[in-house]
Design a protein around this motif. Structure first.
Motif, PDB file in Angstrom:
ATOM      1  N   ASN A   1       1.232  -1.209  -0.007  1.00 39.54           N
ATOM      2  CA  ASN A   1       0.009   0.080   0.005  1.00 39.54           C
ATOM      3  C   ASN A   1       1.189   1.575  -0.246  1.00 39.54           C
ATOM      4  O   ASN A   1       0.820   2.638  -1.085  1.00 39.54           O
ATOM      5  N   LEU A   2       1.760   0.911   0.682  1.00 33.69           N
ATOM      6  CA  LEU A   2       3.026   2.440   0.437  1.00 33.69           C
ATOM      7  C   LEU A   2       3.396   2.448  -1.054  1.00 33.69           C
ATOM      8  O   LEU A   2       3.362   3.499  -0.987  1.00 33.69           O
ATOM      9  N   ALA A   3       3.779   1.237  -1.308  1.00 34.40           N
ATOM     10  CA  ALA A   3       4.563   1.734  -2.580  1.00 34.40           C
ATOM     11  C   ALA A   3       3.758   2.401  -3.684  1.00 34.40           C
ATOM     12  O   ALA A   3       3.889   2.858  -4.361  1.00 34.40           O
ATOM     13  N   VAL A   4       1.990   1.490  -3.900  1.00 39.72           N
ATOM     14  CA  VAL A   4       0.565   2.332  -4.459  1.00 39.72           C
ATOM     15  C   VAL A   4       1.132   3.519  -4.014  1.00 39.72           C
ATOM     16  O   VAL A   4       0.758   4.876  -5.119  1.00 39.72           O
ATOM     17  N   LEU A   5       0.782   4.176  -2.716  1.00 41.91           N
ATOM     18  CA  LEU A   5       0.864   5.292  -2.621  1.00 41.91           C
ATOM     19  C   LEU A   5       1.911   6.604  -3.061  1.00 41.91           C
ATOM     20  O   LEU A   5       1.652   7.645  -3.222  1.00 41.91           O
ATOM     21  N   ALA A   6       3.198   5.718  -2.788  1.00 44.65           N
ATOM     22  CA  ALA A   6       4.315   6.367  -3.516  1.00 44.65           C
ATOM     23  C   ALA A   6       4.312   6.579  -5.106  1.00 44.65           C
ATOM     24  O   ALA A   6       4.579   7.686  -5.731  1.00 44.65           O
ATOM     25  N   ALA A   7       3.406   5.785  -5.323  1.00 47.24           N
ATOM     26  CA  ALA A   7       3.854   5.912  -7.246  1.00 47.24           C
ATOM     27  C   ALA A   7       2.863   6.264  -7.369  1.00 47.24           C
ATOM     28  O   ALA A   7       2.563   7.853  -8.355  1.00 47.24           O
ATOM     29  N   LEU A   8       1.567   7.392  -6.434  1.00 41.58           N
ATOM     30  CA  LEU A   8       0.434   7.509  -7.146  1.00 41.58           C
ATOM     31  C   LEU A   8       0.637   9.333  -6.529  1.00 41.58           C
ATOM     32  O   LEU A   8       1.080  10.399  -8.066  1.00 41.58           O
ATOM     33  N   VAL A   9       1.021   9.578  -5.289  1.00 38.99           N
ATOM     34  CA  VAL A   9       2.112  11.121  -5.260  1.00 38.99           C
ATOM     35  C   VAL A   9       2.721  11.133  -6.106  1.00 38.99           C
ATOM     36  O   VAL A   9       2.651  12.034  -7.115  1.00 38.99           O
ATOM     37  N   GLY A  10       3.862  10.000  -6.590  1.00 41.27           N
ATOM     38  CA  GLY A  10       4.853  11.050  -7.938  1.00 41.27           C
ATOM     39  C   GLY A  10       4.051  11.600  -8.666  1.00 41.27           C
ATOM     40  O   GLY A  10       4.582  11.747  -9.701  1.00 41.27           O
ATOM     41  N   PHE A  11       3.386  10.300  -9.669  1.00 41.15           N
ATOM     42  CA  PHE A  11       2.291  10.384 -10.688  1.00 41.15           C
ATOM     43  C   PHE A  11       1.864  11.899 -10.750  1.00 41.15           C
ATOM     44  O   PHE A  11       2.055  12.922 -11.787  1.00 41.15           O
ATOM     45  N   ALA A  12       1.623  12.293  -9.428  1.00 40.32           N
ATOM     46  CA  ALA A  12       0.674  13.461  -9.334  1.00 40.32           C
ATOM     47  C   ALA A  12       1.479  15.135  -9.488  1.00 40.32           C
ATOM     48  O   ALA A  12       1.354  15.994 -10.193  1.00 40.32           O
ATOM     49  N   VAL A  13       3.005  14.438  -8.217  1.00 41.21           N
ATOM     50  CA  VAL A  13       3.789  15.507  -9.071  1.00 41.21           C
ATOM     51  C   VAL A  13       4.077  16.201 -10.408  1.00 41.21           C
ATOM     52  O   VAL A  13       4.645  16.804 -11.155  1.00 41.21           O
ATOM     53  N   LEU A  14       4.372  14.281 -10.963  1.00 35.59           N
ATOM     54  CA  LEU A  14       4.431  14.737 -12.651  1.00 35.59           C
ATOM     55  C   LEU A  14       3.915  15.916 -13.666  1.00 35.59           C
ATOM     56  O   LEU A  14       3.899  16.602 -13.694  1.00 35.59           O
ATOM     57  N   VAL A  15       2.437  15.327 -13.328  1.00 34.21           N
ATOM     58  CA  VAL A  15       0.895  16.388 -14.166  1.00 34.21           C
ATOM     59  C   VAL A  15       1.571  17.702 -13.006  1.00 34.21           C
ATOM     60  O   VAL A  15       1.379  18.405 -14.604  1.00 34.21           O
ATOM     61  N   TYR A  16       1.538  17.662 -12.485  1.00 33.30           N
ATOM     62  CA  TYR A  16       1.425  18.657 -11.083  1.00 33.30           C
ATOM     63  C   TYR A  16       2.544  19.620 -12.645  1.00 33.30           C
ATOM     64  O   TYR A  16       2.619  21.235 -12.577  1.00 33.30           O
ATOM     65  N   LEU A  17       3.934  19.162 -13.035  1.00 33.10           N
ATOM     66  CA  LEU A  17       4.979  19.527 -12.999  1.00 33.10           C
ATOM     67  C   LEU A  17       4.905  19.761 -14.991  1.00 33.10           C
ATOM     68  O   LEU A  17       5.662  20.733 -15.416  1.00 33.10           O
ATOM     69  N   VAL A  18       4.663  19.404 -15.162  1.00 38.38           N
ATOM     70  CA  VAL A  18       4.403  18.937 -16.744  1.00 38.38           C
ATOM     71  C   VAL A  18       3.215  19.989 -16.879  1.00 38.38           C
ATOM     72  O   VAL A  18       3.508  20.746 -18.201  1.00 38.38           O
ATOM     73  N   SER A  19       1.912  20.405 -16.703  1.00 43.93           N
ATOM     74  CA  SER A  19       1.234  21.764 -16.780  1.00 43.93           C
ATOM     75  C   SER A  19       2.137  23.159 -15.937  1.00 43.93           C
ATOM     76  O   SER A  19       1.820  23.985 -17.236  1.00 43.93           O
ATOM     77  N   ILE A  20       3.153  22.847 -14.997  1.00 46.09           N
ATOM     78  CA  ILE A  20       3.156  24.252 -14.940  1.00 46.09           C
ATOM     79  C   ILE A  20       3.997  24.658 -16.458  1.00 46.09           C
ATOM     80  O   ILE A  20       3.931  25.554 -16.229  1.00 46.09           O
ATOM     81  N   VAL A  21       5.155  23.468 -17.132  1.00 42.88           N
ATOM     82  CA  VAL A  21       5.961  23.636 -17.996  1.00 42.88           C
ATOM     83  C   VAL A  21       5.185  23.843 -18.941  1.00 42.88           C
ATOM     84  O   VAL A  21       5.278  25.132 -19.457  1.00 42.88           O
TER      85      VAL A  21
END
Length: 53
Positions: free
Chosen positions: A29-49
């Motif tokens: 569950n912690l691994a899935v949480l880390a993957a989801l948070v990483g994906f959210a950060v990636l989407v955020y950074l791409v949208s900012i760029v």
């Protein structure tokens, strides 16, 4: 004399197995949480760029 708590050994083993199961499940569950948070950060950074460029 009868055993005061019949099946205590089996119950103790199943308790250990249950704890191991929940421990491994928590790790997954912690691994899935880390993957989801990483994906959210990636989407955020791409949208900012994209907005800045």
């Amino acid at each position: 004399m009868a055993d005061p708590q019949p099946g205590t050994g089996e119950r103790r083993q199943s308790e250990q197995e249950r704890r191991a199961y929940y421990r491994s499940k928590r790790g997954k569950n912690l691994a899935v949480l880390a993957a989801l948070v990483g994906f959210a950060v990636l989407v955020y950074l791409v949208s900012i760029v994209r907005m800045g460029g």
